[in-house]
Design a protein around this motif. Structure first.
Motif, PDB file in Angstrom:
ATOM      1  N   VAL A 151      80.157  11.071  37.105  1.00 49.95           N
ATOM      2  CA  VAL A 151      80.799  11.794  36.073  1.00 49.95           C
ATOM      3  C   VAL A 151      79.793  13.039  35.776  1.00 49.95           C
ATOM      4  O   VAL A 151      78.829  12.956  35.521  1.00 49.95           O
ATOM      5  N   THR A 152      80.527  14.121  35.441  1.00 52.09           N
ATOM      6  CA  THR A 152      79.782  15.269  35.039  1.00 52.09           C
ATOM      7  C   THR A 152      80.336  15.865  33.774  1.00 52.09           C
ATOM      8  O   THR A 152      81.594  15.848  33.767  1.00 52.09           O
ATOM      9  N   ARG A 153      79.728  16.610  33.064  1.00 46.61           N
ATOM     10  CA  ARG A 153      80.166  17.211  31.815  1.00 46.61           C
ATOM     11  C   ARG A 153      79.693  18.612  31.714  1.00 46.61           C
ATOM     12  O   ARG A 153      78.400  18.662  31.751  1.00 46.61           O
ATOM     13  N   GLY A 154      80.488  19.712  31.996  1.00 42.36           N
ATOM     14  CA  GLY A 154      79.772  21.017  32.031  1.00 42.36           C
ATOM     15  C   GLY A 154      78.988  21.332  33.098  1.00 42.36           C
ATOM     16  O   GLY A 154      77.988  22.075  33.027  1.00 42.36           O
ATOM     17  N   GLY A 155      79.349  20.425  34.115  1.00 37.77           N
ATOM     18  CA  GLY A 155      78.385  20.586  35.340  1.00 37.77           C
ATOM     19  C   GLY A 155      77.273  19.780  35.198  1.00 37.77           C
ATOM     20  O   GLY A 155      76.562  19.660  36.443  1.00 37.77           O
ATOM     21  N   GLU A 156      76.849  19.268  34.076  1.00 41.01           N
ATOM     22  CA  GLU A 156      75.722  18.347  34.093  1.00 41.01           C
ATOM     23  C   GLU A 156      76.129  16.742  34.331  1.00 41.01           C
ATOM     24  O   GLU A 156      77.171  16.439  33.872  1.00 41.01           O
ATOM     25  N   VAL A 158      76.437  13.035  33.813  1.00 45.68           N
ATOM     26  CA  VAL A 158      76.719  11.967  32.552  1.00 45.68           C
ATOM     27  C   VAL A 158      76.249  10.744  33.309  1.00 45.68           C
ATOM     28  O   VAL A 158      76.817  10.055  34.178  1.00 45.68           O
ATOM     29  N   ARG A 159      75.170  10.021  32.629  1.00 46.28           N
ATOM     30  CA  ARG A 159      74.750   8.762  33.030  1.00 46.28           C
ATOM     31  C   ARG A 159      75.376   7.759  32.443  1.00 46.28           C
ATOM     32  O   ARG A 159      75.593   7.432  31.030  1.00 46.28           O
ATOM     33  N   LEU A 160      76.308   6.905  33.178  1.00 43.52           N
ATOM     34  CA  LEU A 160      76.956   5.765  32.283  1.00 43.52           C
ATOM     35  C   LEU A 160      76.373   4.490  32.992  1.00 43.52           C
ATOM     36  O   LEU A 160      75.846   4.310  34.131  1.00 43.52           O
ATOM     37  N   THR A 161      76.356   3.514  32.197  1.00 37.23           N
ATOM     38  CA  THR A 161      76.027   2.125  32.504  1.00 37.23           C
ATOM     39  C   THR A 161      77.306   1.540  33.703  1.00 37.23           C
ATOM     40  O   THR A 161      78.186   1.754  33.437  1.00 37.23           O
ATOM     41  N   ALA A 205      83.164   3.724  21.874  1.00 38.87           N
ATOM     42  CA  ALA A 205      82.596   4.850  21.307  1.00 38.87           C
ATOM     43  C   ALA A 205      81.495   5.293  22.138  1.00 38.87           C
ATOM     44  O   ALA A 205      81.218   6.473  21.954  1.00 38.87           O
ATOM     45  N   SER A 206      80.856   4.630  22.847  1.00 45.51           N
ATOM     46  CA  SER A 206      79.726   5.124  23.583  1.00 45.51           C
ATOM     47  C   SER A 206      80.193   6.119  24.771  1.00 45.51           C
ATOM     48  O   SER A 206      79.718   7.280  24.933  1.00 45.51           O
ATOM     49  N   LEU A 207      81.497   5.960  25.115  1.00 45.97           N
ATOM     50  CA  LEU A 207      82.066   6.745  26.262  1.00 45.97           C
ATOM     51  C   LEU A 207      82.423   7.756  25.780  1.00 45.97           C
ATOM     52  O   LEU A 207      82.298   9.223  26.141  1.00 45.97           O
ATOM     53  N   ARG A 208      83.041   7.851  24.293  1.00 46.39           N
ATOM     54  CA  ARG A 208      83.459   9.050  23.591  1.00 46.39           C
ATOM     55  C   ARG A 208      82.184  10.078  23.366  1.00 46.39           C
ATOM     56  O   ARG A 208      82.496  11.062  23.302  1.00 46.39           O
ATOM     57  N   ARG A 209      81.167   9.456  23.028  1.00 45.08           N
ATOM     58  CA  ARG A 209      80.044  10.010  22.646  1.00 45.08           C
ATOM     59  C   ARG A 209      79.454  10.956  23.888  1.00 45.08           C
ATOM     60  O   ARG A 209      78.936  12.063  23.688  1.00 45.08           O
ATOM     61  N   LYS A 210      79.688  10.438  25.108  1.00 44.48           N
ATOM     62  CA  LYS A 210      78.948  10.913  26.228  1.00 44.48           C
ATOM     63  C   LYS A 210      80.082  12.077  26.863  1.00 44.48           C
ATOM     64  O   LYS A 210      79.764  12.966  27.381  1.00 44.48           O
ATOM     65  N   LEU A 211      81.393  11.775  26.834  1.00 44.95           N
ATOM     66  CA  LEU A 211      82.502  12.514  27.451  1.00 44.95           C
ATOM     67  C   LEU A 211      83.575  13.321  26.395  1.00 44.95           C
ATOM     68  O   LEU A 211      83.868  14.219  26.782  1.00 44.95           O
ATOM     69  N   GLU A 212      83.572  12.974  25.122  1.00 42.61           N
ATOM     70  CA  GLU A 212      84.502  13.984  24.569  1.00 42.61           C
ATOM     71  C   GLU A 212      83.792  15.114  23.845  1.00 42.61           C
ATOM     72  O   GLU A 212      82.725  14.839  23.240  1.00 42.61           O
ATOM     73  N   GLU A 213      84.556  15.953  23.680  1.00 40.50           N
ATOM     74  CA  GLU A 213      84.009  16.980  22.677  1.00 40.50           C
ATOM     75  C   GLU A 213      83.854  16.905  21.348  1.00 40.50           C
ATOM     76  O   GLU A 213      82.662  17.178  20.687  1.00 40.50           O
ATOM     77  N   ASP A 214      84.849  16.141  20.825  1.00 38.66           N
ATOM     78  CA  ASP A 214      84.460  15.766  19.337  1.00 38.66           C
ATOM     79  C   ASP A 214      84.991  14.088  19.506  1.00 38.66           C
ATOM     80  O   ASP A 214      85.940  13.910  19.495  1.00 38.66           O
ATOM     81  N   PRO A 215      83.864  13.438  19.620  1.00 39.36           N
ATOM     82  CA  PRO A 215      84.042  11.848  19.514  1.00 39.36           C
ATOM     83  C   PRO A 215      84.973  11.305  18.478  1.00 39.36           C
ATOM     84  O   PRO A 215      85.778  10.332  18.757  1.00 39.36           O
ATOM     85  N   SER A 216      84.918  12.077  17.431  1.00 38.49           N
ATOM     86  CA  SER A 216      85.697  11.740  16.193  1.00 38.49           C
ATOM     87  C   SER A 216      87.306  11.656  16.287  1.00 38.49           C
ATOM     88  O   SER A 216      88.027  11.453  15.712  1.00 38.49           O
TER      89      SER A 216
END
Length: 233
Positions: A151-156, A158-161, A205-216
């Motif tokens: 998984v990448t976000r903005g080209g970077e 993303v580390r997932l368990t 919640a963890s996935l949203r913090r890592k992947l969503e622009e606005d987790p809320s």
């Protein structure tokens, strides 16, 4: 026994209780696992890098550092499944550990058969092969490569368990369809976990913090209250 242990997997056990360490070493080896045992956080990080285990069993109450520090150290470079082993029974401790990247949480004292079942499940989740035909999915700035399990976000990157990945993969492969809480729990953890909806809240919640622009206010990992989850790209 040596050949059998390689088939079962290598387990790194981190605990400062000599009797428990000995019991786990004996019981796991008897069941065909290769066991590396250490009694401190510093030794745990060194052993993880040196032995490359298939799963880590990690006590939180270590003499030189808190187990969560060890977990953070591991998550800085590896997604190896981690089962937290602790005498702490408060639900907030469990949520904290799962949120920090643990894949499971076992409270002391525990039954050996159930523990071994969880161990096998963690190893299984960490080594699920990719399917032959797997697409690359774009979701805003996030790219999900199902074949490469990346998984990448903005080209970077993303580390997932392993557990986070398995949940995400399940939702992405069912894009647009409601995946029930029971379906996620049964697929990822097994049929004995269908009541553990708190696991899902923590991991989503963890996935949203890592992947969503606005987790809320998520746009891609959506919750259907009381029912389940849906992935929309």
């Amino acid at each position: 026994m040596a050949e059998q242990s390689l088939d079962r997997g290598r387990v790194l056990v981190v605990d400062d209780e000599p009797q428990l360490l000995r019991a786990l070493r004996i019981n796991l080896r008897a069941r065909g696992f290769e066991v590396v045992a250490v009694d401190s956080g510093a030794d745990a990080l060194k052993a993880a890098a040196r032995s490359r285990p298939d799963v880590v069993v990690l006590d939180l109450g270590l003499p030189d550092m808190d187990g969560l520090e060890v977990l953070a150290g591991l998550r800085g470079w590896t997604s190896v499944p981690v089962i937290v082993l602790s005498a702490r029974t408060d639900s907030s401790d469990k949520v904290l550990a799962l949120d920090a990247g643990a894949d499971d949480y076992v409270t002391k004292p525990f039954g050996m058969e159930e523990f071994v079942a969880r161990l096998r499940a963690a190893i299984r989740r960490g080594s699920v092969p990719a399917a032959v035909e797997t697409p690359v999915v774009e979701a805003g700035p996030v790219t999900i490569d199902l074949a490469g399990k990346r998984v990448t976000r903005g080209g970077e990157q993303v580390r997932l368990t392993p557990t986070e990945w398995e949940i995400l993969e399940l939702l992405v492969r069912n894009e647009g369809r409601l995946v029930t809480q029971r379906e996620v729990l049964t697929t990822v953890w097994g049929p004995g976990y269908v009541q553990q909806t708190n696991y899902l809240r923590v991991y989503l919640a963890s996935l949203r913090r890592k992947l969503e622009e606005d987790p809320s206010a998520p746009r891609h990992l959506l919750t259907e209250p009381g029912m389940g989850y849906r992935f929309e790209h």
